[in-house]
Design an enzyme around this catalytic site. Structure first.
Site, mmCIF file in Angstrom:
data_model
loop_
_atom_site.group_PDB
_atom_site.id
_atom_site.type_symbol
_atom_site.label_atom_id
_atom_site.label_comp_id
_atom_site.label_asym_id
_atom_site.label_seq_id
_atom_site.Cartn_x
_atom_site.Cartn_y
_atom_site.Cartn_z
ATOM 1 N N LYS A 63 0.832 -1.210 0.000
ATOM 2 C CA LYS A 63 0.000 0.000 0.000
ATOM 3 C C LYS A 63 0.866 1.260 0.000
ATOM 4 C CE LYS A 63 -3.834 -0.001 2.373
ATOM 5 N NZ LYS A 63 -4.807 0.070 3.494
ATOM 6 N N LEU B 22 -17.414 11.093 8.282
ATOM 7 C CA LEU B 22 -17.246 11.228 6.835
ATOM 8 C C LEU B 22 -18.197 10.297 6.103
ATOM 9 C CD1 LEU B 22 -13.338 11.165 6.671
ATOM 10 C CD2 LEU B 22 -14.847 13.148 6.957
ATOM 11 N N ASN C 224 -24.267 7.304 14.438
ATOM 12 C CA ASN C 224 -24.465 6.295 13.400
ATOM 13 C C ASN C 224 -25.680 5.428 13.678
ATOM 14 O OD1 ASN C 224 -22.371 7.153 11.847
ATOM 15 N ND2 ASN C 224 -20.982 5.484 12.343
ATOM 16 N N CYS D 230 -19.526 1.571 8.199
ATOM 17 C CA CYS D 230 -19.828 2.142 9.511
ATOM 18 C C CYS D 230 -21.092 1.586 10.159
ATOM 19 C CB CYS D 230 -19.941 3.665 9.398
ATOM 20 S SG CYS D 230 -18.393 4.483 8.977
ATOM 21 N N LYS E 98 -21.310 -2.320 11.454
ATOM 22 C CA LYS E 98 -20.441 -2.693 12.569
ATOM 23 C C LYS E 98 -20.658 -1.808 13.786
ATOM 24 C CE LYS E 98 -16.176 -0.093 11.499
ATOM 25 N NZ LYS E 98 -16.104 0.624 12.782
ATOM 26 N N LYS F 270 -23.324 2.003 -1.770
ATOM 27 C CA LYS F 270 -23.847 3.308 -2.164
ATOM 28 C C LYS F 270 -23.042 3.779 -3.368
ATOM 29 C CE LYS F 270 -22.549 7.003 0.148
ATOM 30 N NZ LYS F 270 -22.304 7.986 1.216
#
Length: 434
Positions: free
Chosen positions: A35, A153, A211, A263, A266, A324
């Site tokens: 990465k 975010l 959330n 998000c 979990k 999404k």
């Protein structure tokens, strides 16, 4: 200020790039050598609109660097952000904090002078205490403060959310740490962004509570959609009617196949487990999790019903696979439930997604991936809109109709108007609309 960002996943990379764009000196650190190599070559490992240009500009200007060994960056940092993954732990649903604890161990041996250690990862209440204890046990002499600074975010709009947030939440009791955090976020003063300082545990809970509330709002309108179908009402008008009430608001009132992503699934599960352990069960959130899981599994039945209950030998075209639009994130996407269920019913599934097919190929064995939306619908008995990507909003419906075996559409995102679709000769099924 000098910032070290531990972790170059979604949160770490976006946050690091945005902090650098604010003018701070940022080093993003990751244990994944491949990465780091990709990032140093200018390759962005995730899809987020505008992130590649933002990273490139700040690397070019010398404010953003990447490192496999974070020793130097951590030693010289004013603030070290922990932005590693906290996935659901297998078996019990609790957040897996092993990466957070490992980061704390590494940081403990490297910090010099007063350092603010900031938890950016989403973590259960009390994690900041654990991080502090780990560092204190390793370095009793260290001068540091542990702060909670949750992120809010939205994937697909993360840069805008970071630079123009509704609020910044900081859990910090140490006045020196508060001063450092004010300085880090000082560039947002121009926007008059509210900064809410709270206790550390309160800050940790704010993230989960936010959330969970949004997930509950999505689940609420999905249940209203089911009721609308039974009584002949229109869920989009219901959503507009209640959304105009300022106490409710219109956001997250779009009926669909259920929430997914990195998000909500979990975090709601982790909050449920935390609440049970604390002896204060959150029944609304428990039900939200159950209803959402059941909803995603029920969507294949909706597709089957559009073909009079028979999918054996039929071809289903799925448009959209990510949870999404404007992301390549497949985590807990409805497609992971829908596609296997359709295949189990005997259907051939062919699919297209603008960004998610590389990841989907590892997760959806048996699905045939096509190069575009029209290739996906060719020869299909039914087309299913599963993710509302912009390019699916204005399909050439005449072309779609011509290449399909029969003109049937199941619109799980309510992209099209029922009367228009039926006038065009489609058998059209939507969510919560007559």
């Amino acid at each position: 200020m000098r910032v070290a960002m531990i972790g170059t996943g979604y949160v770490g990379l976006v946050s690091g790039a945005c902090f650098a764009d604010f003018g701070h000196e940022v080093t993003c650190v990751d244990k994944d050598a491949s990465k780091i190599t990709r990032l140093e070559k200018g390759e962005i490992p995730i899809f987020e609109p505008g992130l590649d240009d933002l990273v490139a500009a700040n690397v070019r200007d010398g404010r953003l660097t990447f490192a496999l060994d974070g020793a130097e960056a951590i030693r010289t940092a004013d603030a070290v952000f922990i932005a590693v993954g906290t996935p659901s732990r297998r078996g019990d649903g609790h957040a897996d904090l092993s990466y957070v604890h490992a980061a704390a161990e590494e940081i403990a041996g490297l910090i010099e002078g007063f350092t603010v250690i900031v938890t950016k990862s989403t973590v259960p209440v009390g994690t900041g205490d654990e991080i502090e204890a780990i560092i204190r046990a390793r370095r009793p002499d260290a001068d540091f403060a542990v702060v909670s600074n949750p992120e809010f975010l939205r994937e697909g709009a993360a840069i805008e959310d970071f630079k123009r947030p509704d609020r910044i939440v900081v859990g910090a009791e140490d006045p020196r740490a508060q001063a450092v955090m004010r300085e880090i976020y000082r560039p947002l003063n121009l926007n008059e962004t509210p900064i809410l300082f709270t206790g550390r545990r309160t800050s940790e809970l704010i993230k989960y509570a936010a959330n969970a509330f949004l997930a509950m709002k999505i689940t609420f309108i999905n249940e209203m959609a089911d009721l609308c179908e039974k009584v002949g009402a229109d869920v989009q008008q219901v959503a507009r009617g209640i959304g105009l009430d300022n106490r409710i608001g219109s956001k997250f009132l779009h009926a669909g196949p259920g929430y997914g992503g990195s998000c909500f699934p979990k975090d709601t599960l982790a909050l449920v487990r935390t609440a049970v352990d604390a002896g204060a069960p959150v029944r609304l959130i428990e039900t939200t999790v159950e209803v959402n899981d059941a909803r995603k599994k029920a969507m294949a039945g909706k597709v089957a019903a559009a073909l009079d209950g028979e999918l054996a030998g039929k071809t289903v075209a799925l448009l959209g696979l990510t949870f999404k639009p404007n992301t390549d994130d497949m985590r807990d996407a409805p497609s992971l439930d829908v596609a296997p269920a359709l295949i189990a019913m005997g259907a051939t599934v062919q699919a297209f997604d603008p960004e998610g097919m590389k990841e989907a190929a590892h997760l959806l064995p048996g699905v045939v991936f096509r190069d575009g939306p029209y290739e996906a619908v060719e020869g299909a008995d039914v087309v299913v809109i599963l993710t509302e990507w912009d390019q699916f909003r204005a399909l050439d419906l005449n072309r779609v109709k011509q290449v399909m075996r029969q003109p049937v559409m199941v619109d799980l995102r309510n992209v099209y108007r029922p009367d228009d679709m039926r006038a065009r000769g489609f058998r059209y099924v939507s969510i919560g609309r007559a």
